[in-house]
Enzyme design. Structure first.
Site, PDB file in Angstrom:
ATOM      1  CD1 TRP A  34      -6.315  -6.423   2.783  1.00 12.52           C
ATOM      2  CD2 TRP A  34      -5.233  -7.891   4.087  1.00 12.52           C
ATOM      3  NE1 TRP A  34      -5.221  -6.887   2.080  1.00 12.52           N
ATOM      4  CE2 TRP A  34      -4.550  -7.795   2.857  1.00 12.52           C
ATOM      5  CE3 TRP A  34      -4.739  -8.762   5.058  1.00 12.52           C
ATOM      6  CZ2 TRP A  34      -3.387  -8.520   2.581  1.00 12.52           C
ATOM      7  CZ3 TRP A  34      -3.584  -9.486   4.794  1.00 12.52           C
ATOM      8  CH2 TRP A  34      -2.929  -9.358   3.557  1.00 12.52           C
ATOM      9  CG  ASN A  35      -1.573  -5.473   6.729  1.00  8.00           C
ATOM     10  OD1 ASN A  35      -2.253  -4.476   6.976  1.00  8.00           O
ATOM     11  ND2 ASN A  35      -0.294  -5.381   6.412  1.00  8.00           N
ATOM     12  N   PRO A  63     -12.676   0.976   6.603  1.00  2.65           N
ATOM     13  CG  PRO A  63     -13.880  -0.647   7.834  1.00  2.65           C
ATOM     14  CD  PRO A  63     -13.998   0.740   7.233  1.00  2.65           C
ATOM     15  CB  SER A  80      -1.169  -1.186  -2.353  1.00  2.00           C
ATOM     16  OG  SER A  80      -2.293  -0.582  -2.952  1.00  2.00           O
ATOM     17  CD  GLU A 129       2.611   5.483   7.770  1.00  2.00           C
ATOM     18  OE1 GLU A 129       3.488   4.666   7.417  1.00  2.00           O
ATOM     19  OE2 GLU A 129       2.856   6.459   8.485  1.00  2.00           O
ATOM     20  CB  CYS A 155       3.832  -2.425   5.310  1.00  2.00           C
ATOM     21  SG  CYS A 155       3.575  -1.880   7.005  1.00  2.00           S
ATOM     22  CD  GLU A 204      -0.557   6.220  10.401  1.00  2.00           C
ATOM     23  OE1 GLU A 204      -0.294   5.009  10.424  1.00  2.00           O
ATOM     24  OE2 GLU A 204      -1.647   6.680  10.023  1.00  2.00           O
TER      25      GLU A 204
HETATM   26  P1  NAD Z   1      -4.971  -1.752  -0.791  1.00  2.00           P
HETATM   27  O1  NAD Z   1      -4.224  -0.560  -1.246  1.00  2.00           O
HETATM   28  O2  NAD Z   1      -5.519  -2.671  -1.793  1.00  2.00           O
HETATM   29  O3  NAD Z   1      -6.196  -1.317   0.113  1.00  2.00           O
HETATM   30  C1  NAD Z   1      -6.032  -0.469   1.241  1.00  2.00           C
HETATM   31  C2  NAD Z   1      -7.341   0.205   1.532  1.00  2.00           C
HETATM   32  O4  NAD Z   1      -7.651   1.073   0.429  1.00  2.00           O
HETATM   33  C3  NAD Z   1      -8.529  -0.756   1.652  1.00  2.00           C
HETATM   34  O5  NAD Z   1      -9.419  -0.252   2.624  1.00  2.00           O
HETATM   35  C4  NAD Z   1      -9.156  -0.684   0.271  1.00  2.00           C
HETATM   36  O6  NAD Z   1     -10.528  -1.003   0.260  1.00  2.00           O
HETATM   37  C5  NAD Z   1      -8.948   0.786  -0.044  1.00  2.00           C
HETATM   38  N1  NAD Z   1      -8.993   1.116  -1.472  1.00  2.00           N
HETATM   39  C6  NAD Z   1      -8.636   0.347  -2.520  1.00  2.00           C
HETATM   40  N2  NAD Z   1      -8.838   1.022  -3.675  1.00  2.00           N
HETATM   41  C7  NAD Z   1      -9.329   2.242  -3.333  1.00  2.00           C
HETATM   42  C8  NAD Z   1      -9.728   3.387  -4.069  1.00  2.00           C
HETATM   43  N3  NAD Z   1      -9.662   3.434  -5.396  1.00  2.00           N
HETATM   44  N4  NAD Z   1     -10.185   4.459  -3.389  1.00  2.00           N
HETATM   45  C9  NAD Z   1     -10.253   4.452  -2.039  1.00  2.00           C
HETATM   46  N5  NAD Z   1      -9.887   3.397  -1.278  1.00  2.00           N
HETATM   47  C10 NAD Z   1      -9.421   2.304  -1.924  1.00  2.00           C
HETATM   48  O7  NAD Z   1      -4.000  -2.495   0.230  1.00  2.00           O
HETATM   49  P2  NAD Z   1      -4.308  -3.810   1.061  1.00  2.00           P
HETATM   50  O8  NAD Z   1      -4.152  -4.974   0.152  1.00  2.00           O
HETATM   51  O9  NAD Z   1      -5.563  -3.668   1.866  1.00  2.00           O
HETATM   52  O10 NAD Z   1      -3.117  -3.765   2.120  1.00  2.00           O
HETATM   53  C11 NAD Z   1      -1.847  -4.215   1.811  1.00  2.00           C
HETATM   54  C12 NAD Z   1      -0.937  -3.063   1.465  1.00  2.00           C
HETATM   55  O11 NAD Z   1      -0.922  -2.141   2.541  1.00  2.00           O
HETATM   56  C13 NAD Z   1       0.482  -3.497   1.275  1.00  2.00           C
HETATM   57  O12 NAD Z   1       1.043  -2.834   0.175  1.00  2.00           O
HETATM   58  C14 NAD Z   1       1.155  -3.059   2.574  1.00  2.00           C
HETATM   59  O13 NAD Z   1       2.537  -2.848   2.463  1.00  2.00           O
HETATM   60  C15 NAD Z   1       0.424  -1.808   2.871  1.00  2.00           C
HETATM   61  N6  NAD Z   1       0.515  -1.478   4.283  1.00  2.00           N
HETATM   62  C16 NAD Z   1       1.278  -0.424   4.639  1.00  2.00           C
HETATM   63  C17 NAD Z   1       1.422  -0.111   5.976  1.00  2.00           C
HETATM   64  C18 NAD Z   1       2.270   1.058   6.396  1.00  2.00           C
HETATM   65  O14 NAD Z   1       2.126   1.486   7.526  1.00  2.00           O
HETATM   66  N7  NAD Z   1       3.125   1.587   5.553  1.00  2.00           N
HETATM   67  C19 NAD Z   1       0.775  -0.867   6.953  1.00  2.00           C
HETATM   68  C20 NAD Z   1      -0.002  -1.940   6.555  1.00  2.00           C
HETATM   69  C21 NAD Z   1      -0.127  -2.231   5.195  1.00  2.00           C
END
Ligand code: NAD
Length: 491
Positions: free
Chosen positions: A164-165, A189, A243, A264, A298, A472
């Protein structure tokens, strides 16, 4: 960016954006008829409802991607490039709506939302250019008795999952290379910010992307909807941004059919300031690295290590600058810090701050959540954080800058590397040799030297250790969606 945003403008935009699933070129409701609520984090109020997919909708999307794959792979690269370029142009034409939509559903200040639209669109232009440059190799075998023909082919249908960020850019960073390489996809998404991606689907449709090539599935049941699809093996690739905890679960699901993966994941970036650095530039760099997206990035600087002789001066100057950052609704003029995404995230930031203070850190600015509607947290500077404090090891995802003094370069490098994450780090020094020595010694996929931002569509973005797999963007981003095939020819 000049318009004043009125409540009528917000309402008109929300009523005009798509709120359905986009599957096989059609806009449709979920089989169950379920809908989920999208909130404005600056008020906690519901903006609208969108279709809430279940497993059957997920299968429809994946089967549509599967059916579209062979024709799309055969589409001339120039044609795929032209579609991406058209989508790039449409994103710019619709930037006012895209930016406002993002601010409403995610909270970031409008100026930053405009920045993200430009950044997100750039992935389409970058990968439009890459689409026509996919190349191979022709080589003589060492024994001279054969030739090696090396070519690249699309991986196949791909599952793309985004957080979402950065609701637009994390999508275009995956859709761009997938389309350029000739891969169809199902994109899920975050359920917290689905509107940006639905607006993007409209743009892709208007740009002429054939039905089934990109399918958008919004769901409140991410695991239940996506796990069967991932485990089926119909998709040949998973590209995930989110995450580390969820990424690890998904890697295990991908193992069933040995899917290609791009991961990522989370980060815990350090920003190191040496005493020979230009302190003004270091403060401005730290502001960018910390306050972009209110710290919900991130790549956000989570741990600021500053050489002892300048540490307190640096922390005071940073606190002074951060105090100038106005907190408020992202649509309001002059706001630099929007709300955090939800109450859970705000409470987690508060817990980390309380834990640091209990451990002995000094609060130079902020430190208490803001009461009232919305999920606001003020710019906060903490000084001299003891080693056991959680804020030194956990992603903060908020506008909190923990500054800790260090004495030697070796000590700084050891502190930077004392984390399971390895996404990005930042180094501020005017000694070129030291800058390069430290950049090589820190364990991360990216390093910013005398700059607080590393993201650029033309550079390879990604992490090492538990921050992920693959890259990426850059000239290698497209490889994540390509298989290498070698054809041996007897002579
Ligand atoms: P999250 O892992 O909770 O969710 C990410 C996505 O995964 C969402 O679309 C969510 O609905 C989905 N998801 C959650 N559980 C799932 C499952 N069991 N099966 C399939 N999909 C599932 O993360 P978030 O809170 O949305 O985003 C924040 C995290 O993302 C932080 O840890 C941040 O560091 C990371 N992030 C990394 C990058 C990068 O490029 N490395 C970029 C942006 C954010």
């Amino acid at each position: 960016m000049s318009e004043t945003i009125t409540a009528d403008r917000e309402a008109a935009l929300i009523s005009s954006v798509p709120k359905s699933l986009y599957i096989d070129g059609q806009w449709r409701e979920a089989h169950s008829g379920a809908r989920l609520e999208v909130q404005d984090p600056s008020t906690g109020k519901v903006l609208c409802e969108v279709a809430d997919a279940g497993e059957q909708d997920g299968w429809d999307a994946l089967h549509a991607a599967q059916r579209a794959q062979s024709d799309f792979a055969a589409m001339p690269p120039r044609q795929r490039a032209d579609i991406l370029m058209r989508a790039f142009e449409l994103m710019h034409e619709r930037k006012d709506d895209l930016a406002l939509l993002m601010t409403l559903e995610m909270g970031k200040p409008l100026a930053e939302a405009y920045g993200e639209v430009t950044y997100a669109a750039e992935f389409f232009r970058h990968f439009a250019e890459e689409a026509t440059r996919i190349s191979g190799n022709y080589q003589t075998a060492p024994a001279g008795n054969a030739r090696f023909l090396v070519t690249k082919q699309p991986v196949g249908p791909s599952i793309l999952i985004t957080p979402w960020n950065f609701p637009l850019a994390m999508g275009t960073r995956k859709i761009g290379p997938a389309v350029a390489a000739g891969c169809t996809s199902v994109l899920k998404p975050s359920e917290l910010t689905p509107l940006s991606m639905l607006a993007l689907a409209q743009i892709l449709q208007d740009a002429g992307l054939p039905a089934g090539v990109v399918n958008i599935v919004v769901t409140s049941n991410a695991g239940g909807t996506m796990e069967p699809l991932i485990r089926s093996g119909i998709a040949r690739k998973l590209s995930f941004t989110g995450s580390t905890a969820v990424g690890k679960k998904l890697l295990e699901q991908c193992a069933d059919h040995v899917l290609r993966t791009s991961m990522e994941l989370g980060g815990n970036a350090a920003l190191v300031v040496f005493e020979d650095a230009d302190l003004d530039k270091a403060v401005e760099g730290a502001l960018l690295a910390k306050m972009r997206n209110s710290g919900e990035a991130c790549t956000a600087a989570n741990r600021l290590f500053v050489q002892r002789s300048v540490a307190k001066d640096f922390a005071d100057r940073l606190a002074q600058r951060m105090a100038e950052f106005q907190v408020g609704r992202g649509v309001d003029d002059d706001v630099k810090v929007g709300p955090l995404i939800n109450a859970k995230q705000r409470d987690k930031v508060q817990e980390l701050v309380e834990d640091a203070v209990r451990s002995g850190a000094e609060v130079l600015l902020g430190g208490e959540p803001i009461a009232g509607e919305g999920y606001f947290y003020p710019p906060t500077v903490l000084f001299d954080i003891p080693e056991g404090a959680r804020v030194r090891s956990e992603e903060i995802f908020g506008p909190v800058a923990p500054v800790t003094p260090f004495d030697t370069e070796e000590e700084a490098v050891a502190a930077v590397n004392s984390t399971e994450y390895g996404l990005s780090n930042y180094v501020f020094t005017n000694d070129l040799t030291r800058a390069l020595r430290v950049a090589e010694a820190v364990e991360s996929g990216m390093v910013g030297i005398n700059q607080g931002v590393v993201s650029n569509p033309a550079a390879p973005f990604g992490g090492v250790k538990e921050s992920g797999l693959g890259r990426e963007g850059g000239d290698i981003g497209i490889d994540e969606f390509l298989e290498t095939k070698y054809i041996g020819i007897a002579m």
